[in-house]
Design an enzyme around this catalytic site. Sequence first.
Site, PDB file in Angstrom:
ATOM      1  N   SER A 156       0.731  -1.207  -0.021  1.00 34.14           N
ATOM      2  CA  SER A 156       0.009  -0.043  -0.014  1.00 34.14           C
ATOM      3  C   SER A 156       0.867   1.160  -0.047  1.00 34.14           C
ATOM      4  O   SER A 156       1.791   1.512   0.958  1.00 34.14           O
ATOM      5  CB  SER A 156      -0.892   0.121   1.326  1.00 34.14           C
ATOM      6  OG  SER A 156      -1.807  -1.063   1.333  1.00 34.14           O
ATOM      7  N   HIS A 192      -7.456  -0.103 -10.587  1.00 33.56           N
ATOM      8  CA  HIS A 192      -5.989  -0.297 -10.822  1.00 33.56           C
ATOM      9  C   HIS A 192      -6.108  -1.696 -11.542  1.00 33.56           C
ATOM     10  O   HIS A 192      -6.351  -2.883 -11.079  1.00 33.56           O
ATOM     11  CB  HIS A 192      -5.794  -0.773  -9.144  1.00 33.56           C
ATOM     12  CG  HIS A 192      -4.373   0.113  -8.924  1.00 33.56           C
ATOM     13  ND1 HIS A 192      -3.347  -0.947  -9.268  1.00 33.56           N
ATOM     14  CD2 HIS A 192      -4.147   0.765  -7.976  1.00 33.56           C
ATOM     15  CE1 HIS A 192      -2.169  -0.163  -8.816  1.00 33.56           C
ATOM     16  NE2 HIS A 192      -2.653   0.823  -8.291  1.00 33.56           N
ATOM     17  N   HIS A 222      -4.622  -9.841  -2.119  1.00 33.51           N
ATOM     18  CA  HIS A 222      -4.900 -10.051  -0.778  1.00 33.51           C
ATOM     19  C   HIS A 222      -5.892 -11.103  -0.509  1.00 33.51           C
ATOM     20  O   HIS A 222      -6.803 -11.339  -1.199  1.00 33.51           O
ATOM     21  CB  HIS A 222      -5.441  -8.808  -0.078  1.00 33.51           C
ATOM     22  CG  HIS A 222      -4.343  -7.592  -0.071  1.00 33.51           C
ATOM     23  ND1 HIS A 222      -4.631  -6.527  -1.036  1.00 33.51           N
ATOM     24  CD2 HIS A 222      -3.320  -7.298   0.552  1.00 33.51           C
ATOM     25  CE1 HIS A 222      -3.600  -5.491  -1.149  1.00 33.51           C
ATOM     26  NE2 HIS A 222      -2.913  -6.016   0.024  1.00 33.51           N
ATOM     27  N   TYR A 224      -8.169 -11.022   1.842  1.00 31.83           N
ATOM     28  CA  TYR A 224      -9.304 -10.172   2.483  1.00 31.83           C
ATOM     29  C   TYR A 224     -10.091 -10.082   1.035  1.00 31.83           C
ATOM     30  O   TYR A 224     -11.567  -9.724   1.331  1.00 31.83           O
ATOM     31  CB  TYR A 224      -9.147  -9.120   3.105  1.00 31.83           C
ATOM     32  CG  TYR A 224      -8.386  -8.035   2.539  1.00 31.83           C
ATOM     33  CD1 TYR A 224      -8.870  -7.110   1.813  1.00 31.83           C
ATOM     34  CD2 TYR A 224      -6.956  -7.798   3.067  1.00 31.83           C
ATOM     35  CE1 TYR A 224      -8.125  -6.164   1.054  1.00 31.83           C
ATOM     36  CE2 TYR A 224      -6.135  -6.713   2.405  1.00 31.83           C
ATOM     37  CZ  TYR A 224      -6.898  -5.863   1.778  1.00 31.83           C
ATOM     38  OH  TYR A 224      -6.400  -4.679   1.073  1.00 31.83           O
ATOM     39  N   GLU A 225      -9.457 -10.058  -0.024  1.00 31.36           N
ATOM     40  CA  GLU A 225     -10.385  -9.815  -1.534  1.00 31.36           C
ATOM     41  C   GLU A 225     -11.057 -10.706  -1.633  1.00 31.36           C
ATOM     42  O   GLU A 225     -11.959 -10.653  -2.389  1.00 31.36           O
ATOM     43  CB  GLU A 225      -9.262  -9.347  -2.323  1.00 31.36           C
ATOM     44  CG  GLU A 225      -8.724  -8.061  -2.284  1.00 31.36           C
ATOM     45  CD  GLU A 225      -7.741  -7.753  -3.458  1.00 31.36           C
ATOM     46  OE1 GLU A 225      -8.182  -7.132  -4.317  1.00 31.36           O
ATOM     47  OE2 GLU A 225      -6.400  -8.298  -3.272  1.00 31.36           O
ATOM     48  N   ALA A 263       2.450  -2.180   4.111  1.00 27.46           N
ATOM     49  CA  ALA A 263       2.121  -1.318   5.159  1.00 27.46           C
ATOM     50  C   ALA A 263       1.609  -2.107   6.307  1.00 27.46           C
ATOM     51  O   ALA A 263       0.905  -3.131   6.244  1.00 27.46           O
ATOM     52  CB  ALA A 263       1.006  -0.586   4.748  1.00 27.46           C
ATOM     53  N   MET A 271      -2.129  -7.602   6.840  1.00 26.07           N
ATOM     54  CA  MET A 271      -2.843  -8.462   6.365  1.00 26.07           C
ATOM     55  C   MET A 271      -2.336  -9.181   4.883  1.00 26.07           C
ATOM     56  O   MET A 271      -3.291  -9.589   4.141  1.00 26.07           O
ATOM     57  CB  MET A 271      -4.166  -7.698   5.751  1.00 26.07           C
ATOM     58  CG  MET A 271      -4.851  -6.889   7.166  1.00 26.07           C
ATOM     59  SD  MET A 271      -6.181  -5.915   6.458  1.00 26.07           S
ATOM     60  CE  MET A 271      -6.432  -4.780   7.794  1.00 26.07           C
ATOM     61  N   SER A 272      -1.162  -9.105   4.717  1.00 32.91           N
ATOM     62  CA  SER A 272      -0.564  -9.428   3.652  1.00 32.91           C
ATOM     63  C   SER A 272       0.780 -10.245   3.843  1.00 32.91           C
ATOM     64  O   SER A 272       1.149 -10.828   4.883  1.00 32.91           O
ATOM     65  CB  SER A 272      -0.236  -8.466   2.429  1.00 32.91           C
ATOM     66  OG  SER A 272       0.607  -7.679   2.851  1.00 32.91           O
ATOM     67  N   ASN A 332       0.827   3.231  11.159  1.00 35.29           N
ATOM     68  CA  ASN A 332       0.137   3.434  12.112  1.00 35.29           C
ATOM     69  C   ASN A 332       0.471   2.730  13.626  1.00 35.29           C
ATOM     70  O   ASN A 332       1.076   1.504  13.243  1.00 35.29           O
ATOM     71  CB  ASN A 332      -1.341   3.444  11.938  1.00 35.29           C
ATOM     72  CG  ASN A 332      -1.574   2.104  11.480  1.00 35.29           C
ATOM     73  OD1 ASN A 332      -1.217   1.478  10.257  1.00 35.29           O
ATOM     74  ND2 ASN A 332      -2.139   1.293  12.440  1.00 35.29           N
ATOM     75  N   HIS A 369      -7.608   4.124   6.999  1.00 37.90           N
ATOM     76  CA  HIS A 369      -6.814   3.823   6.034  1.00 37.90           C
ATOM     77  C   HIS A 369      -6.087   5.132   5.190  1.00 37.90           C
ATOM     78  O   HIS A 369      -5.119   5.117   4.848  1.00 37.90           O
ATOM     79  CB  HIS A 369      -7.802   3.297   4.632  1.00 37.90           C
ATOM     80  CG  HIS A 369      -7.201   2.859   3.431  1.00 37.90           C
ATOM     81  ND1 HIS A 369      -5.860   1.833   3.619  1.00 37.90           N
ATOM     82  CD2 HIS A 369      -7.265   3.271   2.297  1.00 37.90           C
ATOM     83  CE1 HIS A 369      -5.382   1.626   2.381  1.00 37.90           C
ATOM     84  NE2 HIS A 369      -6.053   2.192   1.450  1.00 37.90           N
TER      85      HIS A 369
HETATM   86  N1  HPA Z   1      -3.256  -3.527  10.896  1.00 39.83           N
HETATM   87  C1  HPA Z   1      -3.269  -4.240   9.990  1.00 39.83           C
HETATM   88  N2  HPA Z   1      -2.834  -4.069   8.784  1.00 39.83           N
HETATM   89  C2  HPA Z   1      -2.446  -2.815   8.505  1.00 39.83           C
HETATM   90  C3  HPA Z   1      -2.388  -1.914   9.534  1.00 39.83           C
HETATM   91  C4  HPA Z   1      -2.932  -2.565  10.758  1.00 39.83           C
HETATM   92  O1  HPA Z   1      -2.937  -1.676  11.784  1.00 39.83           O
HETATM   93  N3  HPA Z   1      -1.837  -0.858   9.229  1.00 39.83           N
HETATM   94  C5  HPA Z   1      -1.687  -0.908   7.981  1.00 39.83           C
HETATM   95  N4  HPA Z   1      -1.801  -2.115   7.533  1.00 39.83           N
END
Ligand code: HPA
Length: 273
Positions: free
Chosen positions: A31, A62, A84, A86-87, A114, A212-213, A236, A248
Amino acid sequence: MSEIFERCREAADYIRTQFDAQGAIGLILGSGLGELGDEIEDAKVVNYADIPNFPRTTVPGHAGQLVCGKLNGAKVLCMKGRFHFYEGHDMKTVAMPVRVMKLLGVRALIVTNAAGGVNRTFKPGTLMFIDDFINYMGDNPLYGPNAEEFGPRFPDMTKAIDPEYNALGKECAQELGIEVRSGVYMSFRGPNFETPAEIRFAETIGADAVGMSTVPEILAARHCGLRLIGISCITNMAAGITGEELTHEEVQETADRVKGQFKQLIREIVSRM
Ligand code: HPA
């Protein structure tokens, strides 16, 4: 022949008619870090949509492209757009591009993402080399009949992250004066951000970052003997650590803020791998 090998072989056969990726470094960018794909010189491009058996990206606007060319003098094959879990893709599909890269003769892989910071000494913007990982996705691309063409039934994970390239990556960071950390990446299925209780659990079991990846790709790469390193951008602090809600937008803002450093680091690493 295993079904997944057959699927990957057809994809690789098509891609080979478009360019030769033999000996390239594979790049799978997370990301907000995908811009590097636009800096590739002498680029040859293949749209995912044209590759037989290749998954479709679900992110609107995309298209998804494989880009082969030169980055800082190094031959690279970059995935612009990744898949991903989750997709809704199954794990084998998420990991398929890694296996296709192997068939194309890619010699090593850099994966980035990320991630949320669990380690309380991290800050948004911290870059973390993935030294080890915890698969908490409840699934695995290697489930089912083993694809013998790619690797063994019970692959080792003590060296899933290539020690030599990982050390090289950290050395590059140091020489560039980029402060980096290292740690354990724990993958959740998503798509929701974790709960504060889940993050306390992650912290307890030794995670430094959550996301998540990436884990499906690491597992498939290790299975087929593709040397790999991974770098997380801590965008974050994970849920419950600061008490702030997660968005996000924050993920994107932080990724945007550090992408210059990030790109510089990857450019240096590929030129020395
Ligand atoms: N959790 C899961 N996936 C993420 C996060 C998070 O805090 N930040 C960026 N991708």
